[in-house]
Design a protein around this motif. Structure first.
Motif, short mmCIF file in Angstrom:
data_model
loop_
_atom_site.label_atom_id
_atom_site.label_comp_id
_atom_site.label_asym_id
_atom_site.label_seq_id
_atom_site.Cartn_x
_atom_site.Cartn_y
_atom_site.Cartn_z
N PHE A 154 -10.17 5.98 2.87
CA PHE A 154 -9.91 4.55 2.98
C PHE A 154 -10.87 3.87 3.96
O PHE A 154 -11.16 4.41 5.03
N THR B 4 -10.24 0.65 5.14
CA THR B 4 -9.53 -0.33 5.98
C THR B 4 -8.11 0.13 6.32
O THR B 4 -7.20 -0.67 6.43
N ALA B 5 -7.93 1.43 6.52
CA ALA B 5 -6.59 1.96 6.77
C ALA B 5 -6.00 1.45 8.08
O ALA B 5 -4.78 1.41 8.24
N SER C 42 -4.38 -5.27 4.86
CA SER C 42 -5.54 -5.21 3.99
C SER C 42 -5.15 -4.99 2.54
O SER C 42 -4.54 -3.98 2.19
N PHE D 90 -7.05 -1.84 1.09
CA PHE D 90 -6.38 -0.55 1.22
C PHE D 90 -5.49 -0.30 0.01
O PHE D 90 -5.52 0.79 -0.60
N GLN E 221 -7.59 0.53 -3.07
CA GLN E 221 -8.09 1.91 -3.08
C GLN E 221 -6.98 2.90 -3.40
O GLN E 221 -7.18 3.84 -4.19
N ALA F 62 -3.79 5.82 7.92
CA ALA F 62 -3.02 5.79 6.67
C ALA F 62 -1.78 6.66 6.76
O ALA F 62 -0.72 6.33 6.21
#
Length: 392
Positions: free
Chosen positions: A168, A170-171, A176, A179, A182, A210
């Protein structure tokens, strides 16, 4: 006390904190979820061998490194846990990697074939993980190529597709949409594989942030990196982490300079009146950024004192008027706690306009690492003296 290192600057690593952090994650993960700990970059500056041993003893199941050399270092320390190499393995390194029983990441068809050829030649099945680029834009194959890639893998008996994963971008941003995009892509791939009857034993996507979000349910392995060392980029009341690393030194000289005296190279600092100046034996060659010149902070006698003048290669100076009386040999803390005060890697990162990852990973290998359990020092690593006590 017998020393295996000969300088007063040292990094102290609390292995109880490492174990605590693993336990914190273990209690919020399902029992069938494996924990891979990232120990690349010398375990983010903490010491890969000893940290790996501590993490595995606390419940981690796998290790992750960036390069083959890092994995071989762990094998030479008699660590037998599965080790995944995240990065590219050059053709000339494939045989060494397979002989060390390292698991390799694949994301390029020709590279996969090279691994299969070497594995066939040495009569050893290669374990591989397929990396999918769902939006990081770094290593990985496009989602639309996954099925055809796996069909190519299945044609080679010398490779075993043990895992599939993504990463990821932008975890650490809890708001976001990227996220979620993805994650949705990766879950879609896994669902498609299931429908085709393709079983891949290990499925992973979550890094530390995450995992703290506990939002992905599709996988059975998580990758704990920065949080292993006590850094928490995403808040989760169920997980309370402890910082493992402290950076300490000692005063080598203290003197009173009259007003108008210059300090360090370039005379970027001039005393305005009588000032007590302490010198400590650490500098930019040890990973103390020269950008901290005239703005860094240290702790002396439980007091925050400023770095003055330019940071030198092996030394820096502090103004210690507010911490007096100060003597040669007094402890100086650059990262960590002293009395009721604390300096964190996050604070230093803010001063440098960077992230805590960079602060701890840039700490030089010539600084001895001292390891503690239950408040007692149990081992030392000092690469400059082979007769010193090695990592256990």
């Amino acid at each position: 006390m017998e020393h295996s290192y000969y300088r007063d600057t040292r990094i102290e690593v609390d292995l109880d904190a490492i174990k605590h952090n693993i336990t914190q994650f273990r209690q919020v993960l399902s029992t069938d979820t494996n924990i891979l700990v990232a120990v690349k970059a010398d375990a983010y500056g903490h010491g890969a061998v000893t940290v790996s041993q501590a993490a595995l003893s606390a419940g981690a199941t796998h290790l992750g490194v960036a390069f083959v050399d890092e994995g071989i270092q762990l094998r030479e320390a008699q660590i037998g846990a599965p080790i995944l190499v995240f990065g590219y393995v050059p053709p000339y390194a494939i045989e060494a990697a397979l002989l060390a029983d390292l698991t390799l990441t694949v994301y390029d068809l020709e590279h996969m074939k090279q691994i299969a050829d070497v594995a066939e030649k040495i009569e050893k099945k290669a374990k591989i993980h397929l990396k999918v680029d769902t939006g990081m834009g770094r290593l990985g194959i496009p989602p639309k190529e996954v099925i055809s890639f796996i069909h190519q893998i299945q044609k080679r008996e010398s490779v075993e597709l043990e895992g599939i994963y993504t990463h990821f971008a932008t975890a650490d941003d809890q708001h976001s949409d990227y996220f979620d995009l993805q994650l949705t892509q990766f879950e879609g791939i896994l669902q498609q594989l299931k429908q085709l009857g393709i079983e891949i034993p290990l499925r992973h996507a979550a890094n530390s942030s995450a995992t703290l979000r506990l939002k992905q349910k599709c996988c059975n392995l998580v990758r704990i990196g920065i949080s292993l060392y006590g850094f928490q980029d995403v808040s989760n009341p169920q997980v309370q982490l402890k910082r493992a690393l402290s950076l300490k030194s000692s005063i080598t000289q203290v003197k009173c300079l009259p007003g108008g005296s210059g300090v360090s190279y370039g005379k970027t600092y001039t005393t305005s009146h009588d000032e007590w100046i302490a010198t400590i034996p650490i500098g930019y060659a040890d990973g103390i950024s020269r950008q901290l010149s005239n703005k860094g902070i240290a702790l002396v006698n439980g007091t925050r004192v400023p770095v003055i003048g330019r940071v030198c290669m092996d030394q820096l100076m502090l103004r210690v008027n507010d911490a007096m009386p100060v003597s040669i040999g007094d402890e100086v803390v650059l990262i960590g706690k002293q009395e009721n005060q604390e300096i964190t890697a996050d604070e230093i990162a803010d001063q440098l306009d960077t992230i805590h990852y960079e602060v701890v990973t840039r700490l030089g290998s010539r600084i001895p690492r001292l390891y503690f359990e239950h408040g007692e020092q149990i081992s030392t690593r000092n690469i400059l003296h082979s007769h010193g006590k090695a990592e256990r």
